[in-house]
Motif scaffolding. Sequence first.
Motif, PDB file in Angstrom:
ATOM      1  N   MET A   1       0.501  -1.345  -0.145  1.00 35.77           N
ATOM      2  CA  MET A   1       0.006   0.167  -0.305  1.00 35.77           C
ATOM      3  C   MET A   1       1.202   1.591  -0.045  1.00 35.77           C
ATOM      4  SD  MET A   1      -3.221   1.696   2.794  1.00 35.77           S
ATOM      5  CE  MET A   1      -2.221   1.988   3.546  1.00 35.77           C
ATOM      6  N   LEU A   2       2.176   1.518   0.654  1.00 34.86           N
ATOM      7  CA  LEU A   2       3.075   1.720   0.967  1.00 34.86           C
ATOM      8  C   LEU A   2       3.222   2.502  -0.748  1.00 34.86           C
ATOM      9  CD1 LEU A   2       4.537   2.075   3.790  1.00 34.86           C
ATOM     10  CD2 LEU A   2       2.831   3.640   3.127  1.00 34.86           C
ATOM     11  N   LYS A   3       3.838   1.779  -0.738  1.00 27.95           N
ATOM     12  CA  LYS A   3       4.389   1.943  -2.269  1.00 27.95           C
ATOM     13  C   LYS A   3       3.652   2.562  -3.421  1.00 27.95           C
ATOM     14  CE  LYS A   3       7.220  -0.590  -5.604  1.00 27.95           C
ATOM     15  NZ  LYS A   3       7.747   0.337  -6.010  1.00 27.95           N
ATOM     16  N   LYS A   4       2.606   2.076  -3.246  1.00 29.29           N
ATOM     17  CA  LYS A   4       1.400   2.870  -4.412  1.00 29.29           C
ATOM     18  C   LYS A   4       0.801   4.225  -4.422  1.00 29.29           C
ATOM     19  CE  LYS A   4      -1.456  -1.655  -5.577  1.00 29.29           C
ATOM     20  NZ  LYS A   4      -2.647  -2.294  -5.719  1.00 29.29           N
ATOM     21  N   LEU A   5       1.595   4.026  -2.810  1.00 30.39           N
ATOM     22  CA  LEU A   5       1.079   6.138  -2.275  1.00 30.39           C
ATOM     23  C   LEU A   5       2.138   6.736  -3.006  1.00 30.39           C
ATOM     24  CD1 LEU A   5      -0.524   5.949   1.164  1.00 30.39           C
ATOM     25  CD2 LEU A   5      -1.546   6.022  -0.301  1.00 30.39           C
ATOM     26  N   GLY A   9       2.550   9.605  -5.815  1.00 32.07           N
ATOM     27  CA  GLY A   9       3.326  11.192  -6.316  1.00 32.07           C
ATOM     28  C   GLY A   9       2.819  11.721  -4.519  1.00 32.07           C
ATOM     29  N   LEU A  10       2.702  10.611  -3.457  1.00 33.02           N
ATOM     30  CA  LEU A  10       2.199  11.379  -1.845  1.00 33.02           C
ATOM     31  C   LEU A  10       3.883  11.243  -0.901  1.00 33.02           C
ATOM     32  CD1 LEU A  10      -0.156  12.078  -0.200  1.00 33.02           C
ATOM     33  CD2 LEU A  10       0.117  10.100   0.482  1.00 33.02           C
ATOM     34  N   LEU A  61       1.655   6.732   8.366  1.00 27.74           N
ATOM     35  CA  LEU A  61       1.617   6.998   6.799  1.00 27.74           C
ATOM     36  C   LEU A  61       3.135   7.729   6.806  1.00 27.74           C
ATOM     37  CD1 LEU A  61      -2.080   7.385   5.649  1.00 27.74           C
ATOM     38  CD2 LEU A  61      -0.133   5.435   4.659  1.00 27.74           C
ATOM     39  N   GLY A  62       3.331   8.571   7.057  1.00 28.15           N
ATOM     40  CA  GLY A  62       4.264   9.731   7.071  1.00 28.15           C
ATOM     41  C   GLY A  62       6.511   9.272   6.998  1.00 28.15           C
ATOM     42  N   ASN A  63       6.025   8.301   8.591  1.00 25.84           N
ATOM     43  CA  ASN A  63       7.250   7.821   8.452  1.00 25.84           C
ATOM     44  C   ASN A  63       6.951   7.014   7.367  1.00 25.84           C
ATOM     45  OD1 ASN A  63       7.935   9.287  10.276  1.00 25.84           O
ATOM     46  ND2 ASN A  63       6.816   7.705  12.327  1.00 25.84           N
ATOM     47  N   GLY A  64       6.254   5.504   6.339  1.00 23.93           N
ATOM     48  CA  GLY A  64       6.349   4.624   6.026  1.00 23.93           C
ATOM     49  C   GLY A  64       7.482   5.508   4.766  1.00 23.93           C
TER      50      GLY A  64
END
Length: 70
Positions: A1-5, A9-10, A61-64
Amino acid sequence: MLKKLHDSGLTSEHCYMAGFVSIGISLLSWSLSKQHQHGQVDRADRWGIFVGEWAPTLFALGNGLRSYEK
């Protein structure tokens, strides 16, 4: 999920800023709800807590996402 975010561009900076904004919105919504409900603290507290719970999620999420930016 983090990779997709990250691929969409996030960035971690976006999440950190959104976390701080959610804290401000939490305080604002608590204050406004308390004023409009004529001192009914229960409902004002629920609004403040509801929005305030977003901040830890956004900071996490920012840390990830920071791991993908390195």
